[in-house]
Design a protein around this motif. Sequence first.
Motif, short mmCIF file in Angstrom:
data_model
loop_
_atom_site.label_atom_id
_atom_site.label_comp_id
_atom_site.label_asym_id
_atom_site.label_seq_id
_atom_site.Cartn_x
_atom_site.Cartn_y
_atom_site.Cartn_z
N LEU A 147 -41.80 1.18 65.45
CA LEU A 147 -40.35 1.17 65.65
C LEU A 147 -39.64 0.51 64.47
O LEU A 147 -38.56 0.95 64.06
CB LEU A 147 -40.01 0.44 66.95
CG LEU A 147 -40.45 1.11 68.26
CD1 LEU A 147 -39.88 0.36 69.45
CD2 LEU A 147 -40.02 2.58 68.30
N ALA A 148 -40.23 -0.54 63.91
CA ALA A 148 -39.64 -1.18 62.73
C ALA A 148 -39.65 -0.21 61.55
O ALA A 148 -38.70 -0.19 60.74
CB ALA A 148 -40.40 -2.45 62.39
N ASN A 151 -36.93 2.22 62.06
CA ASN A 151 -35.64 1.54 61.96
C ASN A 151 -35.13 1.45 60.52
O ASN A 151 -33.97 1.09 60.30
CB ASN A 151 -35.77 0.13 62.53
CG ASN A 151 -34.57 -0.25 63.38
OD1 ASN A 151 -33.77 0.59 63.78
ND2 ASN A 151 -34.43 -1.53 63.65
N ARG A 152 -35.97 1.78 59.56
CA ARG A 152 -35.55 1.75 58.16
C ARG A 152 -34.67 2.96 57.82
O ARG A 152 -34.03 2.98 56.77
CB ARG A 152 -36.77 1.70 57.25
CG ARG A 152 -37.62 0.45 57.47
CD ARG A 152 -38.87 0.45 56.60
NE ARG A 152 -38.57 0.25 55.19
CZ ARG A 152 -39.47 0.25 54.23
NH1 ARG A 152 -40.76 0.43 54.55
NH2 ARG A 152 -39.13 0.06 52.97
N LYS A 154 -31.47 5.74 58.81
CA LYS A 154 -30.14 5.62 59.40
C LYS A 154 -30.15 5.98 60.88
O LYS A 154 -29.46 5.37 61.69
CB LYS A 154 -29.16 6.54 58.66
CG LYS A 154 -27.74 6.51 59.21
CD LYS A 154 -26.83 7.46 58.44
CE LYS A 154 -25.42 7.46 59.02
NZ LYS A 154 -24.53 8.41 58.29
N HIS A 155 -30.96 6.99 61.24
CA HIS A 155 -31.03 7.46 62.63
C HIS A 155 -32.48 7.34 63.13
O HIS A 155 -33.26 8.27 62.98
CB HIS A 155 -30.57 8.91 62.74
CG HIS A 155 -29.14 9.12 62.37
ND1 HIS A 155 -28.76 9.87 61.27
CD2 HIS A 155 -28.00 8.68 62.95
CE1 HIS A 155 -27.45 9.88 61.19
NE2 HIS A 155 -26.96 9.17 62.20
N PRO A 156 -32.86 6.22 63.73
CA PRO A 156 -34.22 6.08 64.27
C PRO A 156 -34.28 6.53 65.73
O PRO A 156 -33.43 6.15 66.55
CB PRO A 156 -34.49 4.58 64.14
CG PRO A 156 -33.13 3.94 64.22
CD PRO A 156 -32.13 4.94 63.73
N ARG A 192 -34.87 -5.55 69.18
CA ARG A 192 -34.27 -5.34 67.85
C ARG A 192 -34.54 -3.94 67.31
O ARG A 192 -34.97 -3.77 66.18
CB ARG A 192 -34.76 -6.41 66.87
CG ARG A 192 -34.35 -7.82 67.26
CD ARG A 192 -34.86 -8.84 66.26
NE ARG A 192 -36.31 -8.88 66.22
CZ ARG A 192 -37.05 -9.56 67.07
NH1 ARG A 192 -36.48 -10.26 68.03
NH2 ARG A 192 -38.36 -9.57 66.98
N PHE A 193 -34.30 -2.93 68.13
CA PHE A 193 -34.41 -1.56 67.65
C PHE A 193 -33.03 -0.94 67.62
O PHE A 193 -32.30 -0.96 68.61
CB PHE A 193 -35.34 -0.75 68.58
CG PHE A 193 -35.60 0.66 68.08
CD1 PHE A 193 -36.17 0.87 66.84
CD2 PHE A 193 -35.26 1.76 68.85
CE1 PHE A 193 -36.41 2.16 66.37
CE2 PHE A 193 -35.52 3.05 68.41
CZ PHE A 193 -36.10 3.25 67.17
N GLY A 194 -32.66 -0.36 66.48
CA GLY A 194 -31.31 0.12 66.30
C GLY A 194 -31.08 1.56 66.67
O GLY A 194 -30.03 2.12 66.33
N GLY A 195 -32.03 2.18 67.36
CA GLY A 195 -31.88 3.58 67.70
C GLY A 195 -32.10 3.84 69.18
O GLY A 195 -31.78 3.03 70.04
N LEU A 267 -27.42 5.69 69.44
CA LEU A 267 -26.98 5.74 68.05
C LEU A 267 -25.46 5.68 68.02
O LEU A 267 -24.79 6.19 68.91
CB LEU A 267 -27.46 7.04 67.40
CG LEU A 267 -28.97 7.22 67.27
CD1 LEU A 267 -29.27 8.60 66.69
CD2 LEU A 267 -29.58 6.15 66.38
#
Length: 543
Positions: A147-148, A151-152, A154-156, A192-195, A267
Amino acid sequence: MIRKLLAFALFLLAPSLAGPAVAAAPPPRCDADVASDRVALVVGNRRYLDQRWEQLDNARSDSRQVCAAFAASGFRVILLEDASRDDLAAAVALFGDLAAKAETAVFYFAGHGFEYAGDNYLVPSDAPTETSRANLRGLFVNLAEPLAAANRAKHPVAFLDACRSRAAIVRVVDADEKGPDGPPGFIGLPDRFGGVVFYSTARGSVAYDARPFPTGTNSPFASAVVEWLATPGVNLTDYIGFVMEDVKSGTERFPYGVQSPIPYGQLPDQNRFYLRRAAAVAPAPAAALPTAAPAAPSAMAEARAAIAAITPDDLAREDGPILAARVLKRARPEQIAALAGSGDELAQYVYGTMLYLGLGVPRDPVAARGFLADAARSGNPAVLTVYAYFLQFLGDRPGDRAEALRVYAQAAEAGYAKAQSNLAYMLYTAPPPEQDRARAMALWRAAAGADYPYAAYALGYYGGERDAARTRLAALAAAGYASLKPAPRPSRSQRRSSPTACARHRTTGRWPWPPRPGSMPPGRGLPYRQRKPNTGRGWRAIR
């Protein structure tokens, strides 16, 4: 007229329907090293060296189908089958490097997984069924690592097709089950996952490894993921909804309960993000439009059959996006456009819905308005309701709201329950002097009397008639309304006989914030689930 000719031109320009026959291009190799701003890591673990693991017959075939679907959607895909701990570590490192340069990064995992002491783990093919706390990180893959890496970008986005039951699939020999860490359990939520993480099943529940024969080569979740990736122009919000609906409806009659996929996270631009982008079709030159020939009837046969499959009951109960999605599963966008251009009112309704959503075609609210207005001239209450809905939420001209009220009222006077309910919502929520809550409640009662579920829900939420609303919704569920019907609970003997029975997960007793009119209220709780043994009759292990 110009709009209709444009539709015909779009159809005639489609390479699959016009021009000389050419050899079909071979499908892209799913794990080819291609340049792309979209990357995916797909893992399918079917066989485990430790034979005490439940073997997942279809995890590998799932990963191959998913790999091919993402490759066809323009992704560079890294495919791993029966991956060891070292294989996964190397692939995640490569995936992270590619994701850092990509716009979109997708991680898909089919196999076993579990949670212990707040960390989620994926099970490699060479992992043991017993370990110690000190060896967990060295033998298993922490879900935070892929997941990290995703996360790099833009759209994970991540897909996890793994069982989330409370059954312990690994034994931590030195775990203090009564201590703060507790025993191993189901995969939980990431930190801490941005998607978006799309779980194949709900918390505390199981994921089927296969459907019944003869279509049991893929899991229900993988089948839906692949099927909807084949449709371009479906934004991520709608895509998740369509997959959820397919999996739930496809497992409704499974003897051990419905599988209910659950998304987590969002997102920022999710409604404008596409896993498979809509292909832009260049319009025909203006000079060519007046002489554009009608499309051959045989070329529109698929669209005509798909449109004909829409029943009056479908129109009464289902939302436009759901119906458009069903048609898209059977016909190509250019075929639907041609049929709409020929004057077919239901095709105009479906194609107009596609245009204003950007579903299967580039979003075009102006053209959508025209097609829906043309369709509404038929006087069909269902089509009138969709046109009014468009004016209510997307209308940008003076007088659109007043026109929406008028069109809703026309359909409501014909006794159309969905129009009655939507008109009631507008009247109830409008500011004075347009507000008319007494009329709104009367319209909701009329619609609820016609078995329209949202109206029954609204009477409970807005009217305070909660007991009556619950009774009515329960009656609709018992009558077979699939969106409201819970899965059957296994018998006591079945629960006792299964060492991996899942615990029931309940929601709170509060009424949720009401969904937009035309959609269904969420269920009142997740049903009891149980693992099904491998009987050899077409049912397979549950992940």
